[in-house]
Design a protein around this motif. Structure first.
Motif, PDB file in Angstrom:
ATOM      1  N   GLU A 115      19.879  12.302  -7.725  1.00  0.00           N
ATOM      2  CA  GLU A 115      18.783  11.591  -8.377  1.00  0.00           C
ATOM      3  C   GLU A 115      18.840  11.790  -9.892  1.00  0.00           C
ATOM      4  OE1 GLU A 115      14.114  10.939  -7.223  1.00  0.00           O
ATOM      5  OE2 GLU A 115      14.919  12.972  -7.171  1.00  0.00           O
ATOM      6  N   GLN A 116      19.088  13.023 -10.309  1.00  0.00           N
ATOM      7  CA  GLN A 116      19.167  13.310 -11.733  1.00  0.00           C
ATOM      8  C   GLN A 116      20.367  12.622 -12.376  1.00  0.00           C
ATOM      9  OE1 GLN A 116      19.068  17.572 -12.169  1.00  0.00           O
ATOM     10  NE2 GLN A 116      16.957  17.746 -11.430  1.00  0.00           N
ATOM     11  N   GLN A 117      21.496  12.583 -11.654  1.00  0.00           N
ATOM     12  CA  GLN A 117      22.678  11.885 -12.167  1.00  0.00           C
ATOM     13  C   GLN A 117      22.368  10.412 -12.430  1.00  0.00           C
ATOM     14  OE1 GLN A 117      25.732  12.787  -9.164  1.00  0.00           O
ATOM     15  NE2 GLN A 117      26.995  13.592 -10.820  1.00  0.00           N
ATOM     16  N   LEU A 118      21.726   9.772 -11.451  1.00  0.00           N
ATOM     17  CA  LEU A 118      21.421   8.349 -11.583  1.00  0.00           C
ATOM     18  C   LEU A 118      20.395   8.088 -12.681  1.00  0.00           C
ATOM     19  CD1 LEU A 118      21.271   7.381  -7.798  1.00  0.00           C
ATOM     20  CD2 LEU A 118      23.097   6.832  -9.420  1.00  0.00           C
ATOM     21  N   GLN A 168      14.976   6.348   3.077  1.00  0.00           N
ATOM     22  CA  GLN A 168      15.862   7.202   3.877  1.00  0.00           C
ATOM     23  C   GLN A 168      17.217   7.338   3.195  1.00  0.00           C
ATOM     24  OE1 GLN A 168      16.077   5.526   7.870  1.00  0.00           O
ATOM     25  NE2 GLN A 168      14.640   7.060   8.602  1.00  0.00           N
ATOM     26  N   LEU A 169      17.840   8.489   3.414  1.00  0.00           N
ATOM     27  CA  LEU A 169      19.177   8.753   2.900  1.00  0.00           C
ATOM     28  C   LEU A 169      20.166   8.782   4.047  1.00  0.00           C
ATOM     29  CD1 LEU A 169      18.305  11.732   0.516  1.00  0.00           C
ATOM     30  CD2 LEU A 169      18.266   9.283  -0.029  1.00  0.00           C
ATOM     31  N   ASP A 170      21.445   8.529   3.725  1.00  0.00           N
ATOM     32  CA  ASP A 170      22.461   8.694   4.757  1.00  0.00           C
ATOM     33  C   ASP A 170      22.969  10.134   4.731  1.00  0.00           C
ATOM     34  OD1 ASP A 170      24.426   8.997   2.770  1.00  0.00           O
ATOM     35  OD2 ASP A 170      25.073   6.908   2.883  1.00  0.00           O
ATOM     36  N   ALA A 171      23.981  10.410   5.555  1.00  0.00           N
ATOM     37  CA  ALA A 171      24.469  11.786   5.685  1.00  0.00           C
ATOM     38  C   ALA A 171      25.108  12.307   4.405  1.00  0.00           C
ATOM     39  CB  ALA A 171      25.463  11.876   6.844  1.00  0.00           C
ATOM     40  N   ASN A 172      25.486  11.399   3.494  1.00  0.00           N
ATOM     41  CA  ASN A 172      26.070  11.810   2.208  1.00  0.00           C
ATOM     42  C   ASN A 172      25.022  11.825   1.094  1.00  0.00           C
ATOM     43  OD1 ASN A 172      28.659  12.179   3.201  1.00  0.00           O
ATOM     44  ND2 ASN A 172      29.257  10.053   2.817  1.00  0.00           N
ATOM     45  N   TYR A 173      23.743  11.754   1.461  1.00  0.00           N
ATOM     46  CA  TYR A 173      22.628  11.789   0.516  1.00  0.00           C
ATOM     47  C   TYR A 173      22.649  10.582  -0.433  1.00  0.00           C
ATOM     48  CZ  TYR A 173      22.320  16.436   2.421  1.00  0.00           C
ATOM     49  OH  TYR A 173      22.225  17.489   3.299  1.00  0.00           O
ATOM     50  N   LEU A 174      23.131   9.458   0.086  1.00  0.00           N
ATOM     51  CA  LEU A 174      23.063   8.185  -0.619  1.00  0.00           C
ATOM     52  C   LEU A 174      21.910   7.384  -0.022  1.00  0.00           C
ATOM     53  CD1 LEU A 174      26.867   7.253  -0.635  1.00  0.00           C
ATOM     54  CD2 LEU A 174      25.576   8.456  -2.414  1.00  0.00           C
ATOM     55  N   LEU A 175      21.225   6.633  -0.856  1.00  0.00           N
ATOM     56  CA  LEU A 175      20.086   5.849  -0.386  1.00  0.00           C
ATOM     57  C   LEU A 175      20.535   4.853   0.686  1.00  0.00           C
ATOM     58  CD1 LEU A 175      17.087   5.836  -1.155  1.00  0.00           C
ATOM     59  CD2 LEU A 175      17.574   3.946  -2.727  1.00  0.00           C
ATOM     60  N   PRO A 196      18.733  20.087  -2.477  1.00  0.00           N
ATOM     61  CA  PRO A 196      19.411  20.125  -3.788  1.00  0.00           C
ATOM     62  C   PRO A 196      20.401  18.972  -3.956  1.00  0.00           C
ATOM     63  CG  PRO A 196      19.388  22.304  -2.785  1.00  0.00           C
ATOM     64  CD  PRO A 196      18.904  21.346  -1.737  1.00  0.00           C
ATOM     65  N   GLN A 197      21.048  18.548  -2.841  1.00  0.00           N
ATOM     66  CA  GLN A 197      22.032  17.468  -2.944  1.00  0.00           C
ATOM     67  C   GLN A 197      21.392  16.175  -3.448  1.00  0.00           C
ATOM     68  OE1 GLN A 197      21.643  19.540  -0.378  1.00  0.00           O
ATOM     69  NE2 GLN A 197      23.557  19.899   0.761  1.00  0.00           N
ATOM     70  N   TRP A 198      20.229  15.807  -2.870  1.00  0.00           N
ATOM     71  CA  TRP A 198      19.583  14.572  -3.309  1.00  0.00           C
ATOM     72  C   TRP A 198      19.017  14.714  -4.715  1.00  0.00           C
ATOM     73  CZ3 TRP A 198      19.187   9.700  -3.590  1.00  0.00           C
ATOM     74  CH2 TRP A 198      18.023   9.095  -4.088  1.00  0.00           C
ATOM     75  N   GLY A 227      20.160  12.218   5.709  1.00  0.00           N
ATOM     76  CA  GLY A 227      20.008  13.365   4.832  1.00  0.00           C
ATOM     77  C   GLY A 227      18.574  13.493   4.378  1.00  0.00           C
ATOM     78  N   SER A 228      18.146  14.688   4.101  1.00  0.00           N
ATOM     79  CA  SER A 228      16.771  14.917   3.661  1.00  0.00           C
ATOM     80  C   SER A 228      16.654  14.744   2.159  1.00  0.00           C
ATOM     81  CB  SER A 228      16.327  16.331   4.060  1.00  0.00           C
ATOM     82  OG  SER A 228      15.079  16.636   3.465  1.00  0.00           O
TER      83      SER A 228
END
Length: 205
Positions: A41-44, A148-155, A35-37, A30-31
Motif C-alpha cells: 500500500e505504501q509503495q503504491l 479483498q486481496l489475493d494470496a500475493n497481497y494484490l487487490l 505487513p505485506q499489504w 490475503g489479509s
C-alpha cells in the motif's frame, strides 16, 4: 449540454480486450491487516508520476463504446485522460489539476467544470467513477473499505458505495515484472454498466 453522437462506435475486433498474456490472480486470500499489504500500500501511494495506455470498453444495455485510452498521472491531484479512436484521433481529452478541470471533445470544443465525473456524464452519457478510478487503476482500494486481496497481497475485488450506487471492481491480471506489480486488466460494474480496462504497459518515473 448533450452531444448526440459523441463516440463513433468502434468494432470489437479492433479492440482486443482479451488477447494479452497476463499473470492470473492466484487462488487464496490475503489479509489486509498484514505487513505485506501495508508495505505494498505504501509503495503504491508513493507512485507520483506514471502513465499507462491500453483498451477501454464501456458497455450497457443501451450502448457500447470501444476506444484506446492513455492515462498520465503527474501528481495525486493532477492527471490527464485521453480516449482515442483506432485511427489515433482524440475523442475526449480530460485534464485535471487542483482548481481546474478541462475537457475537450472530438470537435475541439473545451468545457470547464469542478466535477469531472458529472461533466463526462453530461457530454457522453457515460458514468465513470474517476475519483476512485485514480486509485483502482494502480491497485489501491481508494475510499472503499470493502475489498479483498489475493494470496500475493494484490487487490482482487473492491466494493464501494457512492451516491447510492454500488461499484464493484474485479482484478483479472497483474504485471509482476515491475515493482510494485500493477494491474493489467480490471472490470468495473455498477448495475447494468460495465467498464473494461486492459493496460498494455506501464511507465513509472
Amino acid at each position: 449540454m448533450k452531444i448526440s453522437v459523441f463516440f463513433r462506435l468502434l468494432p470489437l475486433s479492433g479492440i482486443l480486450l482479451t488477447a494479452c498474456t497476463v499473470t492470473q490472480p492466484p487462488i487464496g486470500t490475503g489479509s489486509a491487516d498484514t505487513p505485506q499489504w501495508h508495505a505494498r500500500e505504501q509503495q503504491l501511494q508513493k507512485l507520483g508520476h506514471y502513465q499507462t495506455r491500453g483498451s477501454f470498453a464501456y458497455l450497457t444495455n443501451e450502448k457500447k463504446v470501444y476506444a484506446r485510452f492513455f492515462w498520465q498521472q503527474y501528481s495525486p491531484d493532477n492527471y490527464k485522460l485521453l480516449l482515442l479512436n483506432p485511427l489515433g484521433t482524440t475523442e475526449l481529452e480530460l485534464f485535471v489539476e487542483p482548481n481546474m478541470i478541462q475537457l475537450t471533445d472530438n470537435n475541439g470544443k473545451k468545457y470547464l467544470s469542478n466535477e469531472p465525473e458529472s461533466l463526462i456524464y453530461q457530454l457522453t452519457n457515460m458514468n465513470i467513477p474517476l475519483d476512485n478510478l485514480r486509485s483502482w487503476i494502480i491497485g489501491l482500494p481508494g475510499h472503499a473499505k470493502d475489498f479483498q486481496l489475493d494470496a500475493n497481497y494484490l487487490l482482487k475485488t473492491v466494493s464501494d458505495k457512492k451516491k447510492g450506487e454500488i461499484w464493484r471492481v474485479n482484478y483479472q491480471g497483474y504485471d509482476t515484472s515491475i515493482t510494485p506489480a500493477l494491474p493489467t486488466r480490471l472490470e468495473l460494474m455498477q448495475g447494468n454498466n460495465r467498464i473494461k480496462l486492459k493496460m498494455d504497459n506501464w511507465t513509472i518515473q
